[in-house]
Motif scaffolding. Structure first.
Motif, PDB file in Angstrom:
ATOM      1  N   SER A  33      -3.054  -9.704  -1.257  1.00 27.68           N
ATOM      2  CA  SER A  33      -3.183  -8.305  -1.673  1.00 27.68           C
ATOM      3  C   SER A  33      -3.412  -8.255  -3.174  1.00 27.68           C
ATOM      4  CB  SER A  33      -1.920  -7.530  -1.306  1.00 27.68           C
ATOM      5  OG  SER A  33      -1.903  -6.302  -1.994  1.00 27.68           O
ATOM      6  N   GLN A  47      -0.879  -5.040  -4.879  1.00 29.38           N
ATOM      7  CA  GLN A  47       0.556  -4.857  -4.639  1.00 29.38           C
ATOM      8  C   GLN A  47       1.194  -3.985  -5.718  1.00 29.38           C
ATOM      9  OE1 GLN A  47       0.993  -5.689  -1.822  1.00 29.38           O
ATOM     10  NE2 GLN A  47       3.157  -5.764  -1.361  1.00 29.38           N
ATOM     11  N   TYR A 101       2.530  -0.464  -4.739  1.00 30.73           N
ATOM     12  CA  TYR A 101       3.887  -0.213  -4.235  1.00 30.73           C
ATOM     13  C   TYR A 101       4.930  -0.406  -5.329  1.00 30.73           C
ATOM     14  CZ  TYR A 101       1.320  -0.051   0.021  1.00 30.73           C
ATOM     15  OH  TYR A 101       0.409   0.313   0.966  1.00 30.73           O
ATOM     16  N   ALA A 134       3.247   2.513   2.919  1.00 27.51           N
ATOM     17  CA  ALA A 134       2.620   1.341   3.533  1.00 27.51           C
ATOM     18  C   ALA A 134       2.489   1.513   5.038  1.00 27.51           C
ATOM     19  CB  ALA A 134       3.438   0.092   3.209  1.00 27.51           C
ATOM     20  N   LEU A 164      -5.224  -0.768   6.781  1.00 23.63           N
ATOM     21  CA  LEU A 164      -5.362  -2.092   6.166  1.00 23.63           C
ATOM     22  C   LEU A 164      -5.143  -3.243   7.134  1.00 23.63           C
ATOM     23  CD1 LEU A 164      -3.873  -1.143   2.778  1.00 23.63           C
ATOM     24  CD2 LEU A 164      -5.911  -2.522   3.017  1.00 23.63           C
ATOM     25  N   SER A 181      -7.007  -3.109  -0.776  1.00 24.31           N
ATOM     26  CA  SER A 181      -5.690  -2.845  -1.369  1.00 24.31           C
ATOM     27  C   SER A 181      -5.834  -2.613  -2.880  1.00 24.31           C
ATOM     28  CB  SER A 181      -4.724  -3.998  -1.082  1.00 24.31           C
ATOM     29  OG  SER A 181      -5.252  -5.209  -1.536  1.00 24.31           O
ATOM     30  N   SER A 211      -4.761   0.909  -5.016  1.00 26.87           N
ATOM     31  CA  SER A 211      -3.857   0.933  -6.175  1.00 26.87           C
ATOM     32  C   SER A 211      -4.549   1.561  -7.381  1.00 26.87           C
ATOM     33  CB  SER A 211      -3.332  -0.466  -6.492  1.00 26.87           C
ATOM     34  OG  SER A 211      -4.243  -1.182  -7.283  1.00 26.87           O
ATOM     35  N   TYR A 250       3.076  -6.001   6.291  1.00 27.06           N
ATOM     36  CA  TYR A 250       2.579  -5.177   5.185  1.00 27.06           C
ATOM     37  C   TYR A 250       3.649  -4.179   4.735  1.00 27.06           C
ATOM     38  CZ  TYR A 250      -0.719  -2.376   2.488  1.00 27.06           C
ATOM     39  OH  TYR A 250      -1.362  -1.720   1.473  1.00 27.06           O
ATOM     40  N   ALA A 273       5.574  -4.120   1.153  1.00 22.44           N
ATOM     41  CA  ALA A 273       5.532  -2.917   0.323  1.00 22.44           C
ATOM     42  C   ALA A 273       6.941  -2.446  -0.027  1.00 22.44           C
ATOM     43  CB  ALA A 273       4.778  -1.816   1.054  1.00 22.44           C
ATOM     44  N   SER A 310      -1.193  -6.134 -10.655  1.00 19.93           N
ATOM     45  CA  SER A 310      -1.348  -6.857  -9.389  1.00 19.93           C
ATOM     46  C   SER A 310      -1.693  -8.313  -9.658  1.00 19.93           C
ATOM     47  CB  SER A 310      -2.452  -6.227  -8.549  1.00 19.93           C
ATOM     48  OG  SER A 310      -2.137  -4.923  -8.200  1.00 19.93           O
TER      49      SER A 310
END
Lengths: 426, 311
Positions: free
Chosen positions: B55, B58, B61, B96, B103, B115, B119, B211, B215, B242
């Motif tokens: 991902s 990330q 999240y 998520a 996803l 992803s 974000s 996932y 998250a 990320s």
């Protein structure tokens, strides 16, 4: 036994030497934080670091003109602990803590990004470490809460927008019916525009906003926004673009006549005016975020500073460089005032803070007063002018200066409330 | 079957940190707390990576967790550390769960870039939101523990203790999860998804669950980072954030639930040392150390510990 005695003697000497050295005049360790990488490094971070390097070196050599001719801070030499401001707020807070708790710096001077300043201020308070912000612009810092250990020696961004509004009002008295804006869509651009818009509405009641364009930061291409602004036929176009975006706006807007038929005000235009001298027509309003660069007063301190900077780096100092010099000299003034009050003995941090509050000091940009934010936030005069080429050289003409009290809110009043109240004096 | 030593090792590490915390210099306490927060995010990435999914978003999240915690403070003046972390975890987990329906259908580069895109949408929205301070973000209330805030000298230790306990519980649960049938499905999905389906398991369902877990962990880490640092801004959702988590994942390796925390701590130490010794080129130091790890320890730092056992 003899060996034992020798060892004891050596240990005693070893213990005494540092103590003795400390009694002499221990150097002051100062954390200096500025962008050394990333988008803000080129226009602001690196000039500010260069300025800090010159100031540290010249202060340590005692070569700065009066009233700053003493070596270092009151005789104590300065040692720089340089840190990059990039990497995000988490990294910055971590590095601030490292500087204070691991490297034991005596104070920190730094921070360009308003986000960094907002994040660092409470940490400085928690760690009880004198921290001087030199450049960040948001007025929120001292509006949201009071700080004991935090100071800012440059005026807030409110001054730039209010000054800009006053200048265009004076330039085109009574002829402004509509205004337009093209600003980057992030805190700086949003705040600059909202302060400018609110100020214009106070100064010219009935003024209409033709359009407010908010393109993405560093988008690079602004032709659509320029078209909209041109079509809106506003009398005044305001932009707080900086660096690459500012250059892109000048290069893309110039050939399309953006600067010809309306008054365009570039609040940070100073950083691009020399580089793009050939592309900026006469009559564009240029700001320098205060009395810096072309607007700096013609005093000894400024003559010395701009010449030293120009000689070493081949370019004139921009406002970020001035801001850094201002922060270092302001802290020196506070330190030495505290030193004098302490009968010539090295002052404690609390004594320096007491001396710093409500201090008035001289900088290459003239008088700086720590007048608002309960004595922790500086105000200065500001100046605006229009571009005019003289024998092919870029200069500013029609310069107007606005005194500090006219372009900064009084102590204890939030910037937005002050503008909304019609710039009421307390 | 060999006994799993991980819970015992984890308990020992936790006890050691809690015991040494009051005597450690304050800056190391902070460094460690931030490492634990990032470690939680990386723990989630590790779960995804075990089934072959990377991902690149990330931070979504992480940022949702941080803003959930920040908003609770801003709007309702909630400052309890555990409440904030729970809120961060739930907000991220719920998001998520919804996004997972989309996803979980994608694999490899499509999963990664989708992803990333989501974000960056959050980043764009937050930067446009002037009420939340736009790109400058805003400060959190000083955090408390059950309505109580210790003296300044002990605040850092309190936050560290909370972080250690939370990370411990999270690591234990994930360790347990990896041994359940659903957890064990991950390497199978990575190797041959069609075969997994033929066996009667649903790869999409398994990935959806992973996932959401990843998250929730990232949200937990984001809320913890927010209360530790005291300030949040949209850059928490930016792709470089990320990237940092991926960096730590590669540095750490996916061998064990302890690896993410170790990786995050080593990352923090390298970054701090690099900042200190070469302020102008710290990124180069960081990049070179990652290169060294990739070349000499292709399975990450954890392979230093697992090599002996495997042979």
């Amino acid at each position: 036994m003899n060996a034992f005695k020798k060892a004891v003697a050596a240990a005693v000497v070893a213990a005494l030497v540092p103590a003795f050295a400390a009694a002499q005049e221990a150097p002051l360790k100062i954390g200096v934080v500025s962008f050394l990488s990333g988008a803000a490094a080129g226009p602001f971070g690196v000039p500010a670091r260069n300025s800090a390097e010159i100031m540290f070196e010249m202060l340590n050599a005692g070569k700065v003109p009066a009233p700053y001719a003493t070596k270092g801070f009151g005789g104590a030499l300065l040692h720089m602990n340089l840190v990059d401001e990039s990497g995000g707020t988490t990294t910055q807070v971590t590095e601030f803590r490292n500087m204070v708790q691991r490297d034991n710096v005596d104070m920190v001077i730094g921070y360009i990004s308003s986000g960094s300043c907002l994040g660092i201020a409470p940490v400085a308070e928690e760690l009880k470490k004198l921290t001087v912000f030199f450049d960040c612009g948001t007025p929120r810092i001292f509006e949201e809460r009071g700080y004991k250990y935090v100071f800012r020696t440059a005026a807030t961004a409110t001054m730039d927008s209010v000054g800009a509004a006053l200048y265009v009002r004076d330039l085109r008295k009574g002829k402004i019916k509509t205004i337009a804006g093209i600003n980057q869509n992030y805190a700086w651009g949003q705040d600059s525009w909202s302060d400018f818009e609110a100020s214009m509405k106070q100064l010219e009641p009935g003024v209409k906003v033709a359009t407010s364009q908010m393109p993405k930061l560093f988008a690079g291409q602004y032709n659509a926004e320029i078209s909209t602004v041109l079509a809106a036929k506003a009398d005044v176009v305001h932009s707080s673009f900086w660096d690459g975006d500012l250059e892109a706006l000048i290069l893309q807007g110039g050939p399309r006549g953006l600067f010809k038929h309306r008054t365009v005000i570039l609040t940070t235009g100073e950083t691009a005016m020399y580089k793009l001298a050939g592309s900026i027509p006469d009559g564009v309003v240029i700001g320098a975020r205060g009395p810096y660069g072309p607007y700096a007063p013609n005093n000894e301190l400024n003559k010395w500073f701009s010449k030293t900077f120009q000689d070493r780096y081949g370019v004139p100092p921009n406002y970020a460089a001035y801001h850094m010099a201002q922060a270092i000299l302001g802290t020196k003034a506070a330190w030495e005032k505290a030193l004098a009050a302490n009968g010539g003995k090295r002052p404690s941090q609390d004594q320096v803070i007491a001396a710093f509050e409500h201090l008035t000091f001289e900088s290459p940009a003239g008088k700086v007063e720590m007048a608002i934010g309960a004595g922790h936030q500086a105000i200065t005069e500001t100046a605006y002018g229009v571009t005019r080429k003289v024998h092919g050289k870029m200069t500013v003409a029609n310069v107007k200066r606005y005194p500090a009290e006219m372009v900064n809110p009084p102590d204890g009043v939030k910037a937005a409330d002050w503008i909304a109240s019609g710039f009421k004096k307390k | 079957m060999r006994r799993d030593l991980t819970p015992r090792t984890l308990a020992l590490i936790v006890a050691a940190i809690l015991a040494a915390g009051p005597f450690a210099p304050q800056w190391t306490v902070f460094l460690l707390t931030v490492a634990l927060a990032k470690g939680l995010v990386v723990l989630g990435l590790m779960i995804l990576l075990r089934c072959g999914l990377v991902s690149f978003g990330q931070a979504l999240y992480y940022c949702i967790g941080a803003y959930a915690a920040g908003l609770l403070g801003l709007r309702y003046e909630v400052s309890g550390v555990f409440t904030l972390m729970l809120a961060g975890m739930l907000a991220s987990g719920a998001t998520a769960f919804v996004l997972g329906f989309l996803l979980a259908r994608y694999r490899s580069i499509f999963f990664g870039l989708l992803s990333l895109a989501i974000s960056m949408i959050l980043y764009g929205l937050l930067v446009k939101t002037e009420a939340l301070g736009s790109s400058d973000g805003f400060n959190l209330l000083p955090s408390t523990l059950a309505g109580f805030r210790p003296a300044d000298a002990w605040v850092r230790y309190m936050v560290l203790a909370v972080a250690v306990v939370v990370a411990f519980v999270a690591a234990l649960l994930v360790n347990r999860y990896l041994k359940t049938p659903l957890g064990r499905l991950a390497p199978a999905i990575k190797d041959n998804e069609i075969r997994v389906e033929y066996m009667g398991a649903s790869a999409r369902h398994a990935i959806h669950v992973k996932y959401v877990i990843a998250a929730a962990l990232a949200g937990l880490g984001g809320a913890l980072a927010a209360t530790t640092v005291g300030h949040i801004d949209p850059e928490m959702a930016y792709w470089t954030t990320s990237g940092e988590f991926i960096f730590i994942t590669i540095l750490a390796g996916t061998g064990n639930v302890i690896a993410p925390f170790l990786g995050a701590l080593i990352f923090g130490i390298i970054q701090s040392v690099a900042f200190d010794i070469s302020p102008n080129t710290w990124q180069m130091v960081l990049g070179s150390s990652l290169l060294v790890v990739i070349v000499f320890l292709p399975n990450g730092l954890w392979s230093l510990f697992s090599r002996g056992k495997a042979s």
